[in-house]
Design a protein around this motif. Sequence first.
Motif, PDB file in Angstrom:
ATOM      1  N   GLY A  52       6.971  -1.212  -2.370  1.00 34.65           N
ATOM      2  CA  GLY A  52       7.123   0.014  -1.856  1.00 34.65           C
ATOM      3  C   GLY A  52       8.286   0.536  -1.101  1.00 34.65           C
ATOM      4  O   GLY A  52       9.326  -0.254  -1.586  1.00 34.65           O
ATOM      5  N   THR A  53       8.085   1.853  -0.327  1.00 36.88           N
ATOM      6  CA  THR A  53       9.185   2.446  -0.011  1.00 36.88           C
ATOM      7  C   THR A  53       9.976   1.228   0.887  1.00 36.88           C
ATOM      8  O   THR A  53      11.310   1.411   1.017  1.00 36.88           O
ATOM      9  N   VAL A  54       9.539   0.520   1.733  1.00 36.95           N
ATOM     10  CA  VAL A  54      10.007  -0.693   2.433  1.00 36.95           C
ATOM     11  C   VAL A  54       9.585  -1.937   2.085  1.00 36.95           C
ATOM     12  O   VAL A  54       8.433  -2.046   1.854  1.00 36.95           O
TER      13      VAL A  54
ATOM     14  N   GLN B 219      12.910  -7.192   5.632  1.00 33.22           N
ATOM     15  CA  GLN B 219      11.638  -6.503   6.163  1.00 33.22           C
ATOM     16  C   GLN B 219      12.189  -6.297   7.768  1.00 33.22           C
ATOM     17  O   GLN B 219      12.265  -7.236   8.392  1.00 33.22           O
ATOM     18  N   ASN B 220      12.124  -4.972   8.070  1.00 35.86           N
ATOM     19  CA  ASN B 220      11.862  -4.526   9.483  1.00 35.86           C
ATOM     20  C   ASN B 220      10.689  -3.968   9.603  1.00 35.86           C
ATOM     21  O   ASN B 220      10.523  -3.355  11.131  1.00 35.86           O
TER      22      ASN B 220
ATOM     23  N   ARG C 126       2.727   6.909   8.386  1.00 33.02           N
ATOM     24  CA  ARG C 126       3.769   6.066   7.915  1.00 33.02           C
ATOM     25  C   ARG C 126       4.007   6.504   6.397  1.00 33.02           C
ATOM     26  O   ARG C 126       3.171   6.782   5.565  1.00 33.02           O
ATOM     27  N   PHE C 127       5.265   6.706   6.009  1.00 35.62           N
ATOM     28  CA  PHE C 127       5.986   6.873   4.592  1.00 35.62           C
ATOM     29  C   PHE C 127       5.175   7.990   3.831  1.00 35.62           C
ATOM     30  O   PHE C 127       4.667   7.734   2.838  1.00 35.62           O
ATOM     31  N   GLY C 128       4.643   9.032   4.675  1.00 33.79           N
ATOM     32  CA  GLY C 128       4.174  10.075   3.940  1.00 33.79           C
ATOM     33  C   GLY C 128       2.667  10.136   3.843  1.00 33.79           C
ATOM     34  O   GLY C 128       2.126  10.954   3.170  1.00 33.79           O
ATOM     35  N   GLY C 129       1.998   9.103   4.511  1.00 37.35           N
ATOM     36  CA  GLY C 129       0.694   8.902   4.467  1.00 37.35           C
ATOM     37  C   GLY C 129       0.228   8.486   5.748  1.00 37.35           C
ATOM     38  O   GLY C 129       1.074   8.933   7.025  1.00 37.35           O
ATOM     39  N   TYR C 130      -0.962   7.839   5.991  1.00 35.48           N
ATOM     40  CA  TYR C 130      -1.764   7.543   7.210  1.00 35.48           C
ATOM     41  C   TYR C 130      -2.456   6.185   7.288  1.00 35.48           C
ATOM     42  O   TYR C 130      -3.097   6.050   6.299  1.00 35.48           O
TER      43      TYR C 130
ATOM     44  N   PRO D 278       0.825  -1.106   0.074  1.00 33.78           N
ATOM     45  CA  PRO D 278      -0.213  -0.055  -0.124  1.00 33.78           C
ATOM     46  C   PRO D 278       0.860   1.358  -0.082  1.00 33.78           C
ATOM     47  O   PRO D 278       0.307   2.393  -0.175  1.00 33.78           O
ATOM     48  N   PHE D 279       2.245   0.977   0.135  1.00 37.80           N
ATOM     49  CA  PHE D 279       3.020   2.125   0.502  1.00 37.80           C
ATOM     50  C   PHE D 279       3.600   2.778  -0.910  1.00 37.80           C
ATOM     51  O   PHE D 279       3.698   2.021  -1.859  1.00 37.80           O
ATOM     52  N   PRO D 280       3.795   3.984  -1.064  1.00 37.48           N
ATOM     53  CA  PRO D 280       4.496   4.708  -2.387  1.00 37.48           C
ATOM     54  C   PRO D 280       5.653   3.998  -2.536  1.00 37.48           C
ATOM     55  O   PRO D 280       6.413   3.420  -1.486  1.00 37.48           O
TER      56      PRO D 280
END
Length: 376
Positions: A136-138, A219-220, A228-232, A99-101
């Motif tokens: 995603g970012t991570v 993965q951490n 989280r990562f510029g979002g919510y 879900p993350f950018p």
Amino acid sequence: MARVLGMCPTIDAPIKSKDGYLIRFRPKYGYLSSDQLSILADATSNFGSDFIELTSRANITMRGLQKQHLDQLSNFLKQEGIVNTAEKKENIANIIYSPFPSKNKKLAQKIINILEDNLDNIPKPHKKFGIAVDLGTVASLQRTNADLRIEIDKENRLLLRIDGSEHCIPVEPNTLIKKIETILNSAVATSNKTKDTRLINLIEDVDQIYSPDFKPRKQNFSPRLGRRFGGYMITVPGGKFSSYQLRKLALHVKGVAVTPWKSFFIDSLTRKPSLSFLSKNIDHDLSVGYCSGAPYCSQGVLDTSKVAKMVTAILKDKYKHKRSGANIHICGCLKNCGLSKQTSILINSSQGEKSISSRDDKFQYLASEISMELNK
């Protein structure tokens, strides 16, 4: 059109439950725009039980459906772009996108488009077969159930990995589907001879397709509510959103990504939407998941939502303003529907008695405490 109890429901293969029929579907691109949230709210209030349930495979469940409305609902969700028009029961039902950018947005979107455009070309070795697209970012999906994983390494190289292997197969976007087909056709041929569904055990000479020089990012990450990562990241208890809540949420966001943690991720948002029904960031709602259970499921003997409230209260009292670190799953019977790789404590029941077991040695003491409280 309806299938027998015990099968995995899809949008075109509903199952009969105690409160009517239920379907489970994967939102196209793993995303819902604000307009689609409103449309989904209308669909569940007009056709279903007036709420949706988010699942641990980033799917959405609608229940309480009447048989005469099933085809109409399927066509409606496809027409509105909520579900891929190519989706059918023979296709893979579980594609989970991060879900993350992504740091490489063009690559991530290209892979998503390739998968969505090739549903008919991806073999399905078994009914629960799934692909995790972790770009995603991570790295965030390695503890999420999947058979095949599309990942990147530290150098941002695209990799394909069979679940259970430490090593990967380097791929290019234009060869991705062909590589997937080759691997899965081999698995399908073998699956006819065995009951084993683990992809790594279905492929003959599996060691020969690995590239030991390529490994995915480690993965951490662990899911939590809030920024989280510029979002919510947001949710409600149990990941059960009513049609009213969906409509209200649609007024506050441009869209949401559906996560495998029974929550929504809102990109490019630094402040939580001012909606009183959303779980607080310090709540334990991401730590406690549950299946439908009684009275909704005809095989359920445990009221899972009631038990979930009790468990959440125990965690809140014990941990106050911090997370327990445990992932607790509650099942209404012994089928253990919705159980994931992340589950550290399992609660289920056969004849009304609550059974609590630890699947992670770190949480044996917590499991014992929960057991004593629930069985007082």
